[in-house]
Design an enzyme around this catalytic site. Structure first.
Site, mmCIF file in Angstrom:
data_model
loop_
_atom_site.group_PDB
_atom_site.id
_atom_site.type_symbol
_atom_site.label_atom_id
_atom_site.label_comp_id
_atom_site.label_asym_id
_atom_site.label_seq_id
_atom_site.Cartn_x
_atom_site.Cartn_y
_atom_site.Cartn_z
ATOM 1 N N HIS A 190 0.773 -1.102 0.047
ATOM 2 C CA HIS A 190 0.180 -0.012 -0.022
ATOM 3 C C HIS A 190 0.942 1.257 -0.198
ATOM 4 O O HIS A 190 0.630 2.262 -0.636
ATOM 5 C CB HIS A 190 -0.765 0.031 1.188
ATOM 6 C CG HIS A 190 -2.151 -1.070 1.046
ATOM 7 N ND1 HIS A 190 -3.416 -0.584 0.966
ATOM 8 C CD2 HIS A 190 -2.244 -2.339 1.400
ATOM 9 C CE1 HIS A 190 -3.994 -1.789 1.026
ATOM 10 N NE2 HIS A 190 -3.359 -3.030 1.235
ATOM 11 N N ASP B 121 -5.438 6.364 2.031
ATOM 12 C CA ASP B 121 -5.758 4.800 1.530
ATOM 13 C C ASP B 121 -7.167 4.557 2.331
ATOM 14 O O ASP B 121 -7.562 5.157 3.395
ATOM 15 C CB ASP B 121 -4.819 3.969 2.461
ATOM 16 C CG ASP B 121 -4.557 2.714 1.665
ATOM 17 O OD1 ASP B 121 -5.630 1.853 2.215
ATOM 18 O OD2 ASP B 121 -3.878 2.224 1.138
#
Length: 477
Positions: free
Chosen positions: A27, A135
C-alpha cells in the site's frame, strides 16, 4: 495566492497534496509512486506516515534517481506509541494465512488521528486548497479533515477494481446479476472473502467503511485497458473513479546500469544467464511467511521442475521494526545440501529484493507470486506471466482475474484447497506448464499483449495519463 509554476499545461492556484498511506509495504509503495506523478504537475506533495515506515519505504524505492524522488516529496514522520509486535508465525494454520502478527500495528493506527489532523490544519493554512489522498484503510485517521473548509478528500484504492467491486458485490442484497451485464465473469467462480482475513481485521475494515462517503472521488491503481468493465461497475456503486495506474516506473535495464559491486546480487546473477525468459522469480511479498512444511515442498518442486529460478526466501515484515522479517532461520528449513544441489540452476536470497528491476530483466520468463495487486501490475507491465499462489487478503480474487479473465497465468495454489500444503509435484507441474509448454506459450503471448496495452496507457496520451489529467483538471477548477 497564485502559483506561477506551470507544468504539463496545468496552471493552478496554491494547491497541495497530502498522502496518508496504509502502512504495509504494498500500500505504501503504491501511494508513494502516485504522489511522485503529482510532482510532475508542479504540485507541492506531502506524505504523512510513522517515521520507521517512511524510512523503510525510501530504502526500498525502485526508481532511477531516489534522491530526486525524495527531494520532490516532503515526508512528515509521525510518532506512533510504543507497542508490542510478535514475529511472523511460520507454523500458522494453512487455511488462514493473513499476517495476524501485524494486528497490533493495525490496532494502534487510530492513534494517528490527532497528529494527522494537526498536520492537516497546519498545511491548510499554507495553501488555497489541500487535497488529501488517503488509503481506503485510513478513513478513521483522516475523518476530522472534512471539517476544514479548504480541504478535499480522495479515497486511494490499492487493490484491483475487480477485487474491490466483488468485495462490495459480496455484501449487496441479492447480488442482482442484472447489474453485471454480459462482459463480466461468472460471479460464482470468484472467491469470496472467506479465509482472506482474520476476524480482527474484518472488524478493523468495517470501522473504515463506516467512515467513507466524504470523498470527492476514488483513485485506483489500475488502468481501464486492463479493468475498464470493473472500473465502470465500481463507479456505478460509489463515486467518480479515476483509473490512473499503474503508478510504478518502467525500468530500462540497458541504461545507466550500476557497476556489479553496487548491483543487486539477483541482477548480477541474471546478467550471467545466456537465455532470455529462462528464469522464474519466486517471491511472496512483504506480508507473508510460508509454513515450514510448505518451504520444503516448494524447494523440492522448484528443483524438480528443471527450470532456473530466483527464490526470495524471507519472512514477513514486522509491525514495529525496520527489519527483513521476524524469522531469520528460514533457510534452515531447506533440505540438507539444497543450495549446493541447485547452484547451477538457481539462487536463494534471504532479504528483500528489487522485484520490479528483476521482472524487467530479459532473463526472467515467469513469476511465482502471491498475487498482491502491485506485484500483478509489475508483472503485467514487464510482460511476465504469473504462476498464482494466493495467500490472503485480495490475493485470491486477483489470482482469479489473472488466470480466468486476462488468461496470463497458471494456478499453483488452488484457493479451494487452501487448508492443504501445496505438494512438490503440483509446484513442479505448474512451473513446467508456465515455462515450457504449448499452453505456457499461449499465456506468454497473452501477457505480451497486456504489456503493450499497459505501457501505452502509462505513456503520454494513453488512457491512464488522460485519466490523471482529468483528475488534475478537476482539483484545479
Amino acid at each position: 495566492m497564485e502559483n506561477s509554476n506551470i507544468k504539463n499545461g496545468v496552471k493552478h492556484q496554491t494547491i497541495a497534496f497530502l498522502a496518508v498511506p496504509f502502512l504495509p509495504q504494498g500500500h505504501l509503495t503504491a501511494i508513494l509512486n502516485f504522489t511522485y506523478l503529482l510532482t510532475n504537475y508542479g504540485f507541492p506533495v506531502h506524505v504523512a506516515a510513522p517515521g520507521q515506515h517512511n524510512r523503510q519505504a525510501k530504502l526500498r524505492l525502485q526508481v532511477s534517481d531516489p534522491n530526486d524522488f525524495c527531494g520532490k516529496i516532503q515526508f512528515h514522520d509521525l510518532q506512533l506509541p510504543n507497542f508490542s509486535s510478535p514475529p511472523p508465525n511460520p507454523n500458522h494454520d494453512p487455511s488462514v494465512q493473513f499476517p495476524d502478527h501485524l494486528q497490533p500495528l493495525f490496532d494502534i493506527i487510530p492513534k494517528l488521528r490527532q497528529p494527522v489532523f494537526e498536520l492537516v490544519a497546519e498545511l491548510a493554512q499554507k495553501y488555497t486548497k489541500l487535497i488529501i489522498i488517503h488509503d481506503y484503510f485510513m478513513a478513521f485517521v483522516v475523518q476530522d479533515a472534512k471539517t476544514i473548509p479548504n480541504v478535499e478528500l480522495y479515497n486511494f484504492i490499492a487493490p484491483s477494481a475487480f477485487t474491490t467491486f466483488f468485495h462490495y458485490w459480496e455484501t449487496m442484497p441479492g447480488n442482482n446479476p442484472l447489474v453485471l451485464g454480459s462482459q463480466v465473469i461468472d460471479p460464482s467462480i470468484v472467491p469470496t472473502n472467506d479465509g482472506c482475513f482474520t476476524p480482527e481485521f474484518v472488524e478493523f475494515l468495517a470501522k473504515q467503511e463506516k467512515l467513507l462517503g466524504s470523498e470527492s472521488g476514488f483513485l485506483i491503481n489500475t488502468s481501464r485497458v486492463i479493468e475498464g468493465t470493473y472500473v465502470d461497475l465500481l463507479e456505478s456503486l460509489s463515486v467518480k473513479t479515476y483509473a490512473v495506474g499503474p503508478f510504478h516506473p518502467i525500468p530500462e535495464p540497458e541504461k545507466d546500469q550500476l557497476p556489479n559491486k553496487e548491483r543487486n546480487i539477483c541482477l548480477q546473477w541474471l546478467d550471467k544467464q545466456k537465455t532470455e525468459s529462462s528464469v522464474i522469480l519466486v517471491a511472496f511479498g512483504s506480508a507473508t511467511t510460508l509454513h515450514e512444511k510448505q518451504i520444503e515442498e516448494l524447494a523440492i518442486g522448484l528443483e524438480r521442475s528443471g527450470q532456473k529460478f530466483i527464490w526470495a526466501l524471507r519472512s514477513a515484515d514486522k509491525g514495529n521494526e525496520e527489519t527483513e522479517g521476524g524469522v531469520t532461520n528460514l533457510s534452515a528449513l531447506l533440505p540438507e545440501g539444497y543450495e549446493e544441489m541447485i547452484k547451477d540452476k538457481g539462487i536463494v536470497v534471504r532479504e528483500w529484493v528489487p522485484q520490479l528491476e528483476i521482472l524487467a530483466h530479459p532473463s526472467i520468463g515467469g513469476f511465482l507470486s502471491h498475487c498482491g495487486w502491485l506485484s500483478c501490475l509489475e508483472s503485467m507491465s514487464m510482460g511476465v506471466p504469473i504462476a498464482t499462489w494466493p495467500i490472503h487478503s485480495d490475493h485470491p480474487k486477483n489470482a482469479t482475474f489473472v488466470t480466468e479473465v486476462l488468461k496470463i497465468g497458471v494456478v499453483v495454489r488452488d484457493w479451494a484447497k487452501r487448508s492443504e500444503i501445496v505438494k512438490s509435484i503440483t509446484i513442479e507441474n505448474a512451473i513446467r506448464k508456465l515455462m515450457d509448454s504449448e499452453e505456457g506459450l499461449e499465456i506468454r503471448k497473452n501477457v505480451q499483449r497486456v504489456c503493450v496495452d499497459v505501457r501505452r496507457a502509462m505513456a503520454e496520451g494513453g488512457a491512464s495519463r488522460l485519466e490523471m489529467d482529468s483528475f488534475v483538471a478537476r482539483v484545479t477548477k
